[in-house]
Scaffold this motif. Structure first.
Motif, PDB file in Angstrom:
ATOM      1  N   UNK A  16       7.032   5.051   1.135  1.00  0.00           N
ATOM      2  CA  UNK A  16       7.352   5.799  -0.079  1.00  0.00           C
ATOM      3  C   UNK A  16       8.356   5.006  -0.881  1.00  0.00           C
ATOM      4  N   UNK A  17       7.960   4.583  -2.081  1.00  0.00           N
ATOM      5  CA  UNK A  17       8.865   3.836  -2.935  1.00  0.00           C
ATOM      6  C   UNK A  17      10.028   4.718  -3.354  1.00  0.00           C
ATOM      7  N   UNK A  18      11.232   4.152  -3.214  1.00  0.00           N
ATOM      8  CA  UNK A  18      12.434   4.918  -3.582  1.00  0.00           C
ATOM      9  C   UNK A  18      12.517   5.074  -5.094  1.00  0.00           C
ATOM     10  N   UNK A  19      11.785   4.226  -5.826  1.00  0.00           N
ATOM     11  CA  UNK A  19      11.847   4.286  -7.284  1.00  0.00           C
ATOM     12  C   UNK A  19      10.441   4.362  -7.856  1.00  0.00           C
ATOM     13  N   UNK A  41       0.847  -1.202   0.000  1.00  0.00           N
ATOM     14  CA  UNK A  41       0.000   0.000   0.000  1.00  0.00           C
ATOM     15  C   UNK A  41       0.883   1.252   0.000  1.00  0.00           C
ATOM     16  N   UNK A  42       1.681   1.458  -1.049  1.00  0.00           N
ATOM     17  CA  UNK A  42       2.583   2.612  -1.083  1.00  0.00           C
ATOM     18  C   UNK A  42       1.816   3.928  -1.040  1.00  0.00           C
ATOM     19  N   UNK A  43       2.386   4.878  -0.325  1.00  0.00           N
ATOM     20  CA  UNK A  43       1.870   6.251  -0.202  1.00  0.00           C
ATOM     21  C   UNK A  43       0.606   6.357   0.648  1.00  0.00           C
ATOM     22  N   UNK A  44       0.092   5.218   1.144  1.00  0.00           N
ATOM     23  CA  UNK A  44      -1.073   5.280   2.013  1.00  0.00           C
ATOM     24  C   UNK A  44      -0.621   5.429   3.459  1.00  0.00           C
ATOM     25  N   UNK A  45      -1.265   6.332   4.178  1.00  0.00           N
ATOM     26  CA  UNK A  45      -0.909   6.572   5.576  1.00  0.00           C
ATOM     27  C   UNK A  45      -1.698   5.620   6.476  1.00  0.00           C
ATOM     28  N   UNK A  46      -0.983   4.944   7.374  1.00  0.00           N
ATOM     29  CA  UNK A  46      -1.604   4.055   8.353  1.00  0.00           C
ATOM     30  C   UNK A  46      -1.343   4.570   9.754  1.00  0.00           C
ATOM     31  N   UNK A  47      -2.392   4.675  10.552  1.00  0.00           N
ATOM     32  CA  UNK A  47      -2.220   4.952  11.965  1.00  0.00           C
ATOM     33  C   UNK A  47      -1.700   3.710  12.683  1.00  0.00           C
TER      34      UNK A  47
END
Length: 231
Positions: A227-230, A170-176
């Motif tokens: 956050x994906x580095x690529x 789940x890249x870029x999704x914020x999780x509490x």
């Protein structure tokens, strides 16, 4: 195959109760009353999981946890702590314990935690659909539960691996932290510092500079995102 659980606690009454509940649930259970006996039992019996009290004679539970974590078999650990020993609990998680319960606890809940940890370790669950998650030089294979960074295999605990896979899916999704406790640990309640400790340990293994993480980013006041580095 009957799964073997080693229960390490110097309180005979506690050990007997745990053994009875685990045996009633189909496990083969052995007991150890101190840290030295625990390490000897692990060598002799190769248990599938260790229930480990931290307050032990001869060799402390924390030292036993540290010794088990350098073993190549990566035996899962469910840690038992006194209610007020928050610093020891956090240190145990930092050393790589997979789960914990504070005393006094429900034996039924302990059995559920043991089942959950073993299930995540692959104990009797159907094979997972093969999947490779790749982010630059970080590669994770979900079916074989292996991860490598720049070609070097990473030594991840069960929870660290599950947390990394969940975030990478789940890249870029914020999780509490409460969300991660529920979705990765399967807990509807619990100490949020468990997530904090595991994120810190994971950063130490996958980030070039854990103090300035580029992959697992803190979203202040909310939680974490990958956050994906690529990207």
């Amino acid at each position: 195959m009957t799964q073997r659980v080693l229960v390490v606690d110097d309180d005979q009454t506690v050990s007997d109760v745990i053994r009875r509940y685990l045996e009633n649930d189909g496990f083969q259970v052995s007991l150890a009353a101190d840290g030295a006996a625990a390490l000897a039992a692990v060598e002799r019996q190769a248990p599938h999981l260790v229930v480990l009290d931290l307050m032990l004679p001869l060799i402390s539970g924390l030292e036993v946890c540290r010794a088990l974590r350098v073993r190549p078999d990566g035996v899962p650990i469910v840690m038992l702590t006194a209610r007020g020993d928050e610093s020891d609990r956090i240190l145990g998680l930092q050393l790589g314990a997979d789960d914990y319960l504070t005393k006094p606890f429900s034996p039924r809940e302990l059995v559920l935690r043991v089942r959950s940890v073993l299930r995540r370790a692959g104990g009797g669950t159907p094979p997972e659909r093969p999947e490779a998650l790749t982010d630059g030089n970080l590669v994770v294979h979900t079916a074989s539960r292996t991860a490598s960074l720049a070609g070097a295999e990473l030594a991840l605990t069960l929870r660290e691996f599950d947390l990394l896979v969940h975030l990478m899916r789940h890249p870029s999704r914020v999780f509490g932290r409460a969300e991660l406790l529920e979705q990765v640990w399967g807990w509807n309640f619990g100490d949020h510092s468990t997530v904090t400790v595991h994120v810190r340990r994971l950063r130490e293994k996958i980030e070039a500079n854990p103090a300035d993480p580029q992959r697992i980013v803190t979203v202040w006041g909310v939680g974490y995102r990958y956050e994906s580095a690529h990207a």
